[in-house]
Write an enzyme that holds these catalytic residues in place. Structure first.
Site, PDB file in Angstrom:
ATOM      1  N   CYS A 192       8.746   6.790   0.192  1.00  0.00           N
ATOM      2  CA  CYS A 192       8.819   5.755  -0.842  1.00  0.00           C
ATOM      3  C   CYS A 192      10.241   5.603  -1.389  1.00  0.00           C
ATOM      4  O   CYS A 192      10.891   6.596  -1.734  1.00  0.00           O
ATOM      5  CB  CYS A 192       7.866   6.106  -1.987  1.00  0.00           C
TER       6      CYS A 192
ATOM      7  N   GLU B 280      -2.961 -16.770  -2.121  1.00  0.00           N
ATOM      8  CA  GLU B 280      -3.195 -15.924  -3.294  1.00  0.00           C
ATOM      9  C   GLU B 280      -4.685 -15.870  -3.648  1.00  0.00           C
ATOM     10  O   GLU B 280      -5.218 -14.811  -3.982  1.00  0.00           O
ATOM     11  CB  GLU B 280      -2.396 -16.448  -4.500  1.00  0.00           C
TER      12      GLU B 280
ATOM     13  N   CYS C   7      10.318   8.252  -9.576  1.00  0.00           N
ATOM     14  CA  CYS C   7       8.890   8.055  -9.918  1.00  0.00           C
ATOM     15  C   CYS C   7       8.378   9.247 -10.733  1.00  0.00           C
ATOM     16  O   CYS C   7       8.417  10.392 -10.297  1.00  0.00           O
ATOM     17  CB  CYS C   7       8.073   7.908  -8.640  1.00  0.00           C
TER      18      CYS C   7
HETATM   19  S1  SF4 Z   1       3.434   7.610  -6.462  1.00  0.00           S
HETATM   20 FE1  SF4 Z   1       5.559   7.044  -6.870  1.00  0.00          FE
HETATM   21  S2  SF4 Z   1       6.743   7.988  -5.222  1.00  0.00           S
HETATM   22 FE2  SF4 Z   1       4.605   8.044  -4.613  1.00  0.00          FE
HETATM   23  S3  SF4 Z   1       4.354   6.202  -3.367  1.00  0.00           S
HETATM   24 FE3  SF4 Z   1       3.775   5.648  -5.465  1.00  0.00          FE
HETATM   25  S4  SF4 Z   1       5.631   4.865  -6.439  1.00  0.00           S
HETATM   26 FE4  SF4 Z   1       6.226   5.941  -4.568  1.00  0.00          FE
END
Ligand code: SF4
Length: 369
Positions: free
Chosen positions: A199, A35, A205
């Site tokens: 993702c 870390e 998101c």
């Molecule tokens: S912006 Fe949101 S959808 Fe795009 S990689 Fe980051 S967390 Fe994932």
């Protein structure tokens, strides 16, 4: 608040970096060491240093008792040397105050030198299985984007809110979750090129939904870095040995061995040039100034031969421009300061703790390694 733990953990099981060397253990010492080394440093850069450090100083006791020169030599090239000095002080505190064990509460762990809340939490979660939230740069970026937080991430109120959010989102399996959010930030939700289509959080998101993944986190305008100038002395004695000087324990390159500057400084690399001495120019006046300054300060009978081309090294808060002055020394007896001035054959010098630009200069002399 957007629940992200479940998809994150599922993604981590399949795609996480399970083979990282510090993920093969639940021992607090190597977890803590990793870390510390990973602060502001890339994983690939850390790996060889981590392995060599652990082989040489495998436990708190060994690190606490090691000569500081040895610790700095093992850290040499990794940068941010305050981390190395703090790491040794932390090991000494662990031995003296915690019976050789990493403290088992957040409140006690953050009293160790160089250990902030996120570092302490990461170790406690992985070593002791505690439900502790982290907020390193990767986790912070994922939280800011997934929740579309527009506020300045460095502002105190934003940081408090992010900690509240991180704590609320962290599940019982904090060990796995912390590694998952670190990996997502490092591999998918990267600073400049977030890969939203890949993702696991894409469907929930907010930044992605708003088409603002690249725009977050907001960054304050950064002024250009100030510049500093200096000259380093590359003095060779009749045996081909090079003179190195140990820097003050605190400040820039603290405790490392360095080529001497023309004037000692209190830890900050000095600006040698003034109105009567143009920055880094190779003129008779500059050469005379340097020769006299080094001869007087180091008590050496030296002859300046040449000034090498200008080089640069970038620190977090300034840019250093420097030139190396090659010199011949006829009498290598250093009158005093034996503790801070030493002659080294170039190959031996490279085994010491050296700042990266100094190591590069000595390597180019053919010192090996
Ligand atoms: S912006 Fe949101 S959808 Fe795009 S990689 Fe980051 S967390 Fe994932």
């Amino acid at each position: 608040m957007i629940p992200i733990a479940e998809p994150l953990l599922a993604w981590y099981t399949r795609h996480g970096r399970h083979d990282l060397p510090w993920r093969q253990t639940r021992d607090p010492y190597p977890l803590w060491l990793a870390e510390i080394m990973l602060q502001q440093t890339r994983v690939e850069s850390v790996k060889p240093y981590y392995t060599r450090f652990l082989q040489t100083l495998p436990a708190w006791r060994a690190l606490a008792a090691a000569p500081q020169d040895q610790v700095l030599a093992l850290w040499s090239g990794l940068g941010y040397y305050t981390r190395a000095r703090n790491a040794q002080r932390a090991a000494q505190v662990v031995m003296a105050s915690f019976a050789g064990h990493f403290p088992d509460t957040l409140e006690k762990a953050v009293t160790l030198p160089g250990v902030g809340r996120s570092t302490a939490a990461a170790v406690l979660a992985s070593a002791y299985g505690q439900r502790q939230a982290i907020l390193d740069a990767n986790a912070r970026r994922v939280l800011i984007r997934s929740h579309a937080i527009d506020a300045d991430p460095k502002a105190t109120a934003t940081q408090q809110w992010l900690w509240t959010l991180a704590s609320a989102l962290t599940p019982e399996d904090a060990h796995g979750y912390n590694q998952a959010i670190q990996d997502l930030g490092a591999m998918i939700c990267t600073p400049r090129q977030p890969r939203c289509p890949d993702c696991p959080l894409a469907s929930r998101c907010k930044a992605h939904a708003q088409g603002r993944s690249h725009a977050l986190p907001v960054t304050a305008h950064k002024p250009p870095k100030p510049q500093r100038h200096t000259f380093f002395l590359l003095a060779a004695d009749p045996e081909g040995r090079i003179l190195l000087e140990k820097r003050p324990d605190s400040g820039i390159w603290g405790g490392l061995w360095c080529l001497p500057q023309a004037a000692p400084d209190g830890g900050e690399l000095s600006i040698l040039c003034n109105d009567t001495l143009p920055p880094l120019e190779d003129t008779p006046a500059v050469r005379q100034f340097l020769q006299e300054a080094w001869s007087r300060r180091l008590r050496l009978d030296l002859q300046l031969l040449a000034l090498a081309e200008e080089q640069q090294h970038v620190f977090t808060h300034f840019q250093l421009r420097f030139r190396c002055a090659h010199a011949r020394v006829l009498d290598s007896a250093v009158a005093d300061s034996a503790a801070t001035l030493r002659w080294y054959h170039p190959a031996d010098a490279l085994t010491q703790g050296l700042p990266t630009p100094i190591r590069r200069i000595l390597r180019n002399l053919g010192g090996g390694r």
